[in-house]
Design a protein around this motif. Structure first.
Motif, short mmCIF file in Angstrom:
data_model
loop_
_atom_site.label_atom_id
_atom_site.label_comp_id
_atom_site.label_asym_id
_atom_site.label_seq_id
_atom_site.Cartn_x
_atom_site.Cartn_y
_atom_site.Cartn_z
N TYR A 103 -5.32 -17.31 55.30
CA TYR A 103 -6.46 -18.20 55.07
C TYR A 103 -7.71 -17.40 54.71
O TYR A 103 -8.55 -17.84 53.93
N LYS A 140 -7.80 -14.82 52.93
CA LYS A 140 -7.68 -14.37 51.54
C LYS A 140 -7.80 -15.52 50.56
O LYS A 140 -8.10 -15.33 49.39
N SER A 141 -7.53 -16.73 51.01
CA SER A 141 -7.57 -17.88 50.10
C SER A 141 -8.92 -18.57 50.19
O SER A 141 -9.75 -18.25 51.03
N ASP A 142 -9.13 -19.52 49.29
CA ASP A 142 -10.36 -20.30 49.30
C ASP A 142 -10.26 -21.42 50.31
O ASP A 142 -9.48 -22.37 50.14
N TRP A 143 -11.06 -21.30 51.33
CA TRP A 143 -11.05 -22.34 52.34
C TRP A 143 -11.83 -23.54 51.82
O TRP A 143 -12.74 -23.41 51.00
N SER A 144 -11.52 -24.72 52.30
CA SER A 144 -12.18 -25.94 51.83
C SER A 144 -12.44 -26.87 53.00
O SER A 144 -11.79 -26.77 54.05
#
Length: 557
Positions: free
Chosen positions: A43, A45-49
């Protein structure tokens, strides 16, 4: 610390749960979320929303229809459930912030009322709140500098209006004298002047720019929706200037805070507003905060130039009704004796049987000039509350239209609060002490500053009154300032009163010589009387200022 703050402080995030995206969530004194290390790394490393947060905390399950995660990543309250409009949602973070990130420090626009005592009081009592002044001309700037010598060193001195080199130099010198001066650019040419003169005087200026908003309103903001539109546009301009690199610190929202002159609470009226002061300030602060938060801009200091709201209530214009005129007859069908008899009978019957709204209308003469004391009525049709200040324990027996002392057809008040064409008033003869006084209220802004000297009627006498804190209902008259006399008004129009009196003296001497007056007594008496006229008050007086005994012999008196 509140229960909510304690709960947030106690919450911990510990890596041990085996599964995501729906981790177990334990409610209790200490709330714990247990995702595994790998999932947390993924999470990060990814784009959180916001939608992932909604799933993570199961808001989708327990929140509807009253709670949701909004696009800003904050919890929103939907007070009307599914029927809640986007504009009605309440951002819970705004509540948690419990306020605004900067402070308010207003300025009083001197143009509203340049009276020395008013401005000194505003500076004195506003000093703990950093309250400053706004000037629009060189004389106003000098006045403001002098008054702010006793004000807060943080108080703003805002320099508006079109400026020449002298105005800008004076503003820069004010900066040198440690006034918190801000030169506001009205046009591009002023920038070059400020740069040139600041280098010459070796003074680092503080400047502002006036924004011409596309949000239009006339005179004042009638409703909070118009306030929000105007402030939103100003806030966006402010944020754009910050984005472009300007070192912005203050938003001055200008004037526009209205006064309810007629008590109608109408948003579409030129003399009323549909909001309270609290609603106005809440709208301004909420709008600025919301836009700055969305643009990640630090909250600016809020300033305003609410002159009308500051001083409208401070002044009551009290004037005496000197006479009322019998209605003119125009047709020629009745003699003047018949008209007097009919009017007298009509008045007697009307007073006994009529309601106040249907009483006979007469003209009452005001001992003032509308052009001097109520210029905004004549110029713009602005209405003010007008009523008797005494005899309110008696039923009005007349209705009156008020006419002033000038020989001008516009010198009358033909419209009153509520759209009425006349006022319920009392009969002058019924007042045992011989005086009947009316008051005009909420005229503290602009009326004194814009008054003219039409017919050479000057400003009225001014009495300054302060309440006594240790004496309920008591007051002190701290000063009484006389209005200009006839000579002062003549000098204002570039006449020379002394030369006038001397010319009258020479004329009297010439006529005295022709009439055989050789001892000069009549000449001196006449010249002295004329000199007293020059120093007399222009309004109606109870006694004459002539004060010269009758002189016989040559027909002068």
């Amino acid at each position: 610390m509140s229960a909510l703050e304690q709960f947030i402080d106690d919450a911990t995030l510990v890596a041990s749960a085996p599964s995501l995206p729906v981790p177990p969530f334990c409610f209790g004194a200490k709330a714990k979320v247990f995702p595994d290390n790998a999932a947390v790394a993924n999470y990060e490393k990814s784009d959180w929303s916001p939608s992932l947060s909604s799933t993570l905390y199961r808001v989708d399950g327990w929140g509807p229809p009253y709670f949701a995660v909004n696009s800003s990543g904050n919890i929103s309250i939907r007070p009307h459930g599914k029927e809640t409009m986007p504009s009605q949602e309440i951002d819970l973070l705004e509540i948690a912030k419990k306020g605004y990130g900067a402070h308010y420090q207003g300025v009083f626009p001197v143009k509203c009322n340049q009276d020395r005592f008013i401005i000194e009081d505003i500076v004195k009592f506003g000093s703990p709140f950093r309250f400053g002044l706004e000037a629009g001309s060189k004389p106003e700037l000098l006045l403001a500098m002098h008054c702010l010598c006793k004000g807060s060193p943080e108080a703003l001195l805002v320099c508006n209006g079109f400026k020449d080199a002298e105005y800008i130099s004076l503003a820069l010198i004010a900066r040198k004298l440690a006034f918190n001066t801000v030169v506001v650019f009205e046009q591009e040419e002023e920038l070059d002047l400020v740069i040139e003169l600041s280098k010459k005087l070796d003074i680092r200026p503080v400047v502002g720019v006036r924004a011409k908003l596309r949000t239009r309103h006339s005179g004042h903001y009638g409703s909070t929706s118009v306030v929000a539109d105007g402030v939103s546009e100003a806030a966006q301009i402010y944020c754009e200037l910050v984005r472009l690199g300007a070192n912005m610190r203050v938003v001055d929202i200008g004037g526009g805070l209205g006064i309810d002159y007629d008590g109608s609470k109408a948003s579409d009226s030129d003399v009323s507003v549909s909001y309270t002061l609290e609603e106005y300030t809440e709208t301004v602060v909420k709008t600025l905060r919301s836009i700055c938060d969305k643009r990640s801009v630090t909250h600016p200091v809020i300033s305003s130039e609410s002159g009308r709201a500051t001083v409208s209530h401070h002044t009551v214009l009290i004037f005496e009704l000197k006479q009322h005129c019998i209605r003119q007859f125009k047709q020629g069908a009745l003699s003047i004796e018949q008209l007097a008899a009919v009017d007298g009978l009509h008045l007697m019957v009307s007073k006994a049987a009529s309601e106040p709204s249907s009483l006979p209308v007469h003209t009452y003469r005001m001992n003032l000039s509308i052009f001097t004391s109520i210029p905004n009525y004549w110029g713009t049709g602005h209405l003010f509350p007008i009523m008797p200040i005494h005899r309110l324990d008696q039923r009005p027996t007349m209705r009156g239209m008020l006419s002033d002392l000038t020989c001008d057809s516009d010198g009358k008040l033909a419209t009153y609060i509520g759209g009425e064409s006349s006022l319920p008033l009392h009969e002058l003869d019924g007042n045992k002490n011989g005086h009947y006084y009316l008051g005009l209220f909420l005229g503290g802004a602009y009326e004194e500053a814009q008054g003219q000297i039409h017919n050479l009627f000057g400003a009225p006498n001014v009495v300054r009154v302060e309440s006594e804190a240790d004496n309920p209902g008591g007051f002190i008259m701290t000063s009484a300032l006389l209005g200009p006399n006839s000579g002062d008004l003549l000098q204002a129009m570039r006449h020379e009163p002394k030369a006038m009196v001397e010319a009258f003296r020479r004329r009297a001497e010439e006529l005295g010589a022709v009439g055989g007056n050789q001892d000069g007594l009549v000449t001196e008496a006449l010249a002295g009387g004329l000199a007293r006229f020059v120093s007399s008050w222009p309004y109606l007086m109870a006694t004459s200022t002539w004060g010269m005994p009758p002189v016989t012999g040559n027909g002068f008196f």
